[in-house]
Design an enzyme around this catalytic site. Structure first.
Site, PDB file in Angstrom:
ATOM      1  N   CYS A 189       0.650  -1.225  -0.080  1.00  0.00           N
ATOM      2  CA  CYS A 189       0.071  -0.026   0.000  1.00  0.00           C
ATOM      3  C   CYS A 189       0.882   1.275   0.106  1.00  0.00           C
ATOM      4  O   CYS A 189       2.036   1.147   0.123  1.00  0.00           O
ATOM      5  CB  CYS A 189      -0.986   0.123   1.251  1.00  0.00           C
ATOM      6  SG  CYS A 189      -1.941  -1.133   1.551  1.00  0.00           S
ATOM      7  N   SER A 219      -4.591  -5.516  -1.971  1.00  0.00           N
ATOM      8  CA  SER A 219      -5.363  -6.606  -0.968  1.00  0.00           C
ATOM      9  C   SER A 219      -4.563  -7.667  -0.751  1.00  0.00           C
ATOM     10  O   SER A 219      -4.119  -8.453  -1.769  1.00  0.00           O
ATOM     11  CB  SER A 219      -6.620  -6.669  -1.613  1.00  0.00           C
ATOM     12  OG  SER A 219      -7.357  -5.427  -1.830  1.00  0.00           O
ATOM     13  N   ILE A 254      -5.144  -9.378   2.836  1.00  0.00           N
ATOM     14  CA  ILE A 254      -5.799  -9.956   3.720  1.00  0.00           C
ATOM     15  C   ILE A 254      -7.129  -9.322   3.679  1.00  0.00           C
ATOM     16  O   ILE A 254      -7.362  -8.197   3.737  1.00  0.00           O
ATOM     17  CB  ILE A 254      -5.239  -9.777   5.210  1.00  0.00           C
ATOM     18  CG1 ILE A 254      -3.972 -10.522   5.216  1.00  0.00           C
ATOM     19  CG2 ILE A 254      -6.048 -10.256   6.208  1.00  0.00           C
ATOM     20  CD1 ILE A 254      -2.993 -10.456   6.360  1.00  0.00           C
ATOM     21  N   GLY A 261       1.487  -1.941   5.072  1.00  0.00           N
ATOM     22  CA  GLY A 261       2.330  -3.022   5.863  1.00  0.00           C
ATOM     23  C   GLY A 261       1.535  -4.260   6.293  1.00  0.00           C
ATOM     24  O   GLY A 261       0.412  -4.446   5.804  1.00  0.00           O
ATOM     25  N   ASP A 305      -5.952  -6.288   9.621  1.00  0.00           N
ATOM     26  CA  ASP A 305      -5.153  -5.846  10.470  1.00  0.00           C
ATOM     27  C   ASP A 305      -5.276  -4.335  10.824  1.00  0.00           C
ATOM     28  O   ASP A 305      -4.945  -3.782  11.802  1.00  0.00           O
ATOM     29  CB  ASP A 305      -3.602  -6.028  10.334  1.00  0.00           C
ATOM     30  CG  ASP A 305      -3.291  -5.905   8.878  1.00  0.00           C
ATOM     31  OD1 ASP A 305      -4.117  -5.582   8.185  1.00  0.00           O
ATOM     32  OD2 ASP A 305      -2.275  -6.339   8.339  1.00  0.00           O
ATOM     33  N   SER A 307      11.661 -13.196   1.867  1.00  0.00           N
ATOM     34  CA  SER A 307      12.988 -13.205   1.417  1.00  0.00           C
ATOM     35  C   SER A 307      13.890 -13.519   2.311  1.00  0.00           C
ATOM     36  O   SER A 307      13.388 -13.309   3.885  1.00  0.00           O
ATOM     37  CB  SER A 307      13.089 -11.729   0.912  1.00  0.00           C
ATOM     38  OG  SER A 307      13.383 -10.802   1.910  1.00  0.00           O
ATOM     39  N   GLY A 308      15.116 -13.519   2.187  1.00  0.00           N
ATOM     40  CA  GLY A 308      16.232 -13.749   3.335  1.00  0.00           C
ATOM     41  C   GLY A 308      16.872 -12.642   3.603  1.00  0.00           C
ATOM     42  O   GLY A 308      18.067 -12.893   4.459  1.00  0.00           O
TER      43      GLY A 308
END
Lengths: 376, 624
Positions: B2, B52, B54, B76, B100, B360-361
């Site tokens: 977002c 979008s 969740i 986030g 959230d 990702s790492g």
């Protein structure tokens, strides 16, 4: 190598410059090489206790107001019990610790002088100096926080010069930093075009703020966009306000009182001025330098040890209005030089008066003493 | 993901213009292609673009509470929103959606300014409190999500990306010279600065409060290395794996397809391995490779793919550097010269073909000391300690400052300069190892007028500040702390956010979960960097998870063949941009010509410097 145990002896832990320094030192020293304890001659006063590393034991001697002849014996009993390598006393209030340490047979005793008592501002009290001299045969090393204090110990008290080491206080270069000045200016409704001078300290005759107000009155007549911020509280508030009124600059001089947010307020300043008649090692000078502001201060006490004339600010003779005025105007006309001196001041603090530097100095001082005692 | 934006005219109380807010928000459509929303009430306006992830239907923003006194826009993910929602329901809060964002509204009602401490995840949040007339802007703990803001003492204008703020008419666009100087040393601009003097970034782990006509910035989180714990290696491995697994698990919540990047390095491979254990179904992975063999890691990615239940996608990328450069310059808002932005952009693009969310790492090297430079720093520090004790001591201590009284010290060590440079050298050495333009060359690059205005400013001070702020004396931990506060926030995370957002992809980084980071910060340094081996304990804890040839392979990094590009396919275009006439009173043309010549003649590899210059000029074309 086994760790060195140090007992710090202080009057109390009520927060002040000295106590703060001890807490910073203990928290930052290598925890593997050094173990610390604190002995408060009166009560601890709690306030610094919260800030200190958890593994540091604090003992209270609960000394009352009255003279206590047996106090050294009580201190000695404690020292014997906890078995320390070094006892480090600080200032007059902890002097009983020296005798206590000797009675307990502690191998190394260090005494620090961190600035003089209000009751004896020039260190001329004969009786106290005699006692200091008398105890010096029990002290293996002295630490002072300025060269000027060292000179006093050597010349007035009569301590041998090679016993006295200067370790400057470290300033918190994280809390006092030169960042985001534009934002802070916007917050207080100032812009880049405003010229803001300021000073921090008790409003007391010894600080001579009135000289600054007089100088500022002449500047303000020429530079209408100038402001003077006076941070601090004290007996002279009314007189200084009246002086500003009489000179017709009441609108441009702001009295902010004693403040907790000095680190932020300093960021507003273009120039920091300290016109005192006497100074030790002024913490506010170090704080101003860490904030990246040039410092204009009187040539007294420890000031010349901090301010490099023509590099990080200027020194002028005390009560010399004409020179002060000349220096301030020079800065106003050369903003680039003003900023350069400010940054040079920050660099100087970072390189020479940082907390890290102070800690490294104390660590090497302690280890050096330990080595010497071993070798003898 | 977002984008958020907003305006608050707190001093003038002028009404916010709907058209302006909308045009600001529209610049960030790539961040949120699915939906937009606005809240305007007198001097306050909040805007939002939504992607979008969740609760596909219920998460429209700005979101408000029952009596419309609290408004929130948010970019986030809060991973623990389920638990928080349960707690808040027990306390009597009524929820309308399963998103959230709504949890943030009620958290704020319950805990006020303290609410950010309860959130686990990545976020940039704006909260408008109608009753208290208070605007809060909060950024997550390590800075995964950006917030830029303009503040002039009478209004604050904020947005996820700077280009939105630049939509405001008559905004001063003065270059911040300190930021310029920082950029040529670091390749990025460290918080809170931005390339424009009047625009700042919110610091990670901080929130801003605008109320009563003033602005405060409050730190709500910081990482502490002060309390290393004494556990056996087995105990550490168990702890690491347990917390790591949980950090991955909570990041698997999503209503849209979710996958992972797979480079074949330890960090991304371990994320994929844990995902395949936790997910049941196959993990959708994306890998990219280059035609140049020395930059190709695909073989390693394939090894990992063969070991686990994975739907493996790979692409050989022929970077069209020329084609995507303007795009990069536009997306990054500020000059940004980490060239691994290119592969990151391509891997995001590749992943977006299959998923909307990728794990990702990122962060493994910062947390576990995996960079080679840590080893070099350590070696340098060791050299210092190798000096005989009796000689070194005076260098560091009082006794040298007593000079010339310290007659027991060898004469050569009595000079102040030696003494000072040694006393502060760990951070300086680190700074040098991180500098794109070495200090001397930077001196020559900046225009003399700029140098004068900089008045002795030194980028090193940015590092020194954090080095001093770290609450430990352990040299490696302090350098890691500096890295987490600077390189991680303003290079790695900026790179990933902009590259993924440019492709409307959300990236989640479990290794940067704050609980995991807090655990890792308590591991003693000697278990992170052992001899030459970085990430020692991390590798050890993954031994049962990953094959040895992955764990103990040579580290590669995400590099591109810049040096060759500048001599071939990039040459003409770079030359045109770098030597574009006009508009240059910031840099010294002679120095630029010299650097270009040195590189083209093959005398020296100046590709980093050239890339830094090229990206700066591209940025100037785009934004000035």
């Amino acid at each position: 190598m086994k760790s060195i145990k140090i007992m710090h002896v202080l009057t109390s832990l009520n927060i002040g410059g000295l106590e703060n320094g001890v807490v910073n030192l203990i928290n930052k020293m290598d925890p593997d090489k050094f173990k610390h304890m604190i002995c408060c001659i009166s009560r601890s006063g709690q306030s610094a206790e919260k800030l200190i590393r958890k593994d540091v034991e604090i003992f209270e001697m609960k000394k009352g107001e009255a003279r206590e002849l047996l106090l050294p014996l009580r201190v000695a009993r404690l020292f014997r019990k906890v078995k320390v390598d070094i006892v480090h006393t600080r200032n007059w209030g902890a002097i009983d610790g020296i005798i206590g340490a000797k009675l307990a047979g502690i191998p190394i005793v260090v005494h620090g002088e961190h600035g003089r008592d209000i009751t004896d501002p020039y260190g001329t009290n004969k009786k106290k100096n005699l006692i200091r001299k008398g105890l010096s045969c029990f002290v293996d090393g002295y630490i002072t926080v300025s060269k000027e204090l060292k000179e006093w110990l050597v010349d007035k008290v009569g301590i041998k010069g090679e016993k006295v080491h200067v370790i400057y206080n470290g300033v918190d270069t994280v809390k006092f930093n030169p960042y985001d000045k534009g934002l802070i200016r916007a917050k207080y409704n100032y812009t880049d075009r405003d010229i803001i001078l300021g000073t921090v300290g008790r409003l007391d005759p010894i600080k001579d703020q009135q000289l600054l107000i007089k100088a500022f009155a002449q500047l303000n007549a020429r530079y209408y966009n100038s402001t003077l911020l006076i941070i601090g509280d004290g007996p002279c508030w009314r007189d200084l306000e009246k002086l500003a009124n009489d000179l017709g600059i009441r609108k441009s001089v702001r009295f902010l009182g004693a403040r907790m947010d000095v680190a932020e307020l300093l960021k507003l300043l273009d120039i920091f001025v300290l016109p005192s008649l006497a100074e030790g090692i002024s913490n506010t000078i170090l704080e101003a330098m860490a904030t990246g502001i040039p410092v204009v201060a009187t040539h007294v006490g420890g000031n010349p040890e901090l301010v490099v004339n023509g590099e990080t600010g200027y020194l002028f003779p005390k009560e010399d209005l004409a020179t002060l005025l000349k220096v301030l105007e020079g800065y106003i006309l050369n903003p680039a030089i003003m900023k350069e001196h400010g940054m040079a001041g920050r660099q100087r603090v970072v390189n020479r008066f940082s907390l890290d530097r102070m800690v490294a100095n104390y660590e090497s001082f302690y280890t050096h003493l330990m080595m010497e005692t071993k070798n003898n | 993901m977002c984008g958020i934006s907003g305006i608050y005219n707190f001093r003038t109380n002028n009404p916010v213009s709907w058209d302006l807010l909308k045009s600001m928000t529209d610049t960030m459509t790539h961040r949120g292609p699915d939906d937009d929303g606005y809240y305007i009430s007198g001097p306050v306006g909040l805007g939002h673009r939504r992607l979008s992830i969740i609760d596909l239907s219920g998460g429209h923003q700005p979101m408000t509470n029952e009596d419309q006194t609290v408004w929130v826009v948010f970019n986030g993910e809060i991973y623990n929103f389920d638990e928080l929602q349960d707690d808040l329901m027990k306390k009597g809060h009524i929820f309308k959606t399963r998103s959230d964002t709504e949890v943030i509204v009620h958290l704020y009602e319950e805990y006020g300014e303290q609410c950010f401490r309860y959130m686990r995840g990545m976020f940039a949040i704006a909260i408008w409190d109608e009753r208290e007339k208070k605007l809060l802007l909060a950024r997550d703990r390590v800075g995964k999500k950006p917030i830029f803001y303009f503040y002039d003492g009478s209004r604050i204008i904020f947005a996820s990306e700077m280009k939105a703020i630049l939509k405001v008419p008559n905004l001063p666009r003065e270059i911040d010279l300190e930021a310029l100087s920082d950029y040529f040393s670091l390749l990025y601009i460290p918080v809170p600065k931005s390339i424009f003097k009047h625009i700042r970034k919110v610091r990670p782990g901080h929130y801003l409060v605008v109320s009563n006509n003033t602005l405060r910035e409050v730190e709500y989180w910081d990482i502490s290395f002060a309390h290393p714990r004494d556990l056996t290696e087995e105990e550490w491995c168990a702890h690491i794996l347990e917390t790591y697994r949980e950090a991955v698990r909570i990041r698997l919540i999503s209503d849209v397809p979710l996958g992972a990047f797979l480079s074949g390095g330890i960090d991304s491979s371990s994320v994929v391995a844990l995902m395949s254990q936790l997910m049941g179904g196959p993990v959708i992975t994306s890998s990219i490779g280059f035609e140049e063999e020395e930059y190709n890691e695909l073989n390693y990615a394939r090894i990992v793919a063969s070991k686990f239940n994975i739907e493996y996608h790979e692409q050989i990328v022929r970077p069209d550097a020329v084609g995507i450069l303007d795009k990069l310059a536009w997306h990054y808002d500020e000059p940004f010269a980490d060239s691994s932005a290119i592969p990151t952009y391509y891997v995001s693009k590749a992943a977006r073909e299959h998923v909307t969310v990728a794990l990702s790492g990122d962060g493994g090297d910062e947390n576990f000391a995996g960079y080679r430079r840590y080893y070099f720093d350590k070696r340098e520090n060791n050299l210092r300690t190798l000096l005989p004790y009796r000689i070194r001591r005076p260098l560091f201590g009082t006794l040298a400052s007593l000079y010339p009284k310290a007659d027991w010290a060898p004469r050569i060590f009595r000079g102040k300069a030696t003494f000072e440079s040694l006393a502060c050298s760990p951070i300086e050495g680190y700074f040098l190892s991180m500098s794109a333009f070495r200090p001397a060359l930077k001196e020559k690059l900046l225009h003399p007028d700029i140098k004068q205005k900089l008045a002795g400013y030194n980028t090193l001070d940015v590092f020194r500040y954090y080095y001093d702020k770290a609450d430990t004396q352990d040299p490696l931990s302090r350098i890691q702390y500096v890295d987490i506060k600077t390189y991680l926030t303003d290079d790695i995370l900026v790179k990933v956010d902009r590259a993924s957002m440019a492709n409307s992809l959300e990236v989640r980084a479990p290794i940067l979960d704050h609980k995991f980071m807090e655990l890792v910060a308590t591991i003693p340094s000697h278990l992170k960097l052992r001899g030459r081996t970085g990430k020692y304990i991390f590798k050890k804890s993954l031994e049962n998870l990953l094959p040895k040839e992955i764990l103990y392979r040579r580290k590669m990094g995400f590099a591109v063949p810049l040096a060759r590009w500048f001599r071939n396919e990039l040459k003409d275009m770079a030359h045109n941009v770098i030597f574009r006439p006009g508009g240059n009173d910031l840099l010294n043309d002679r120095t630029i010509r010299q650097i270009w010549k040195e590189h083209q003649s093959g005398l020296r590899d100046r590709s980093t410097e050239l890339w830094t210059l090229l990206m700066f000029k591209m940025w100037q074309q785009e934004f000035q």
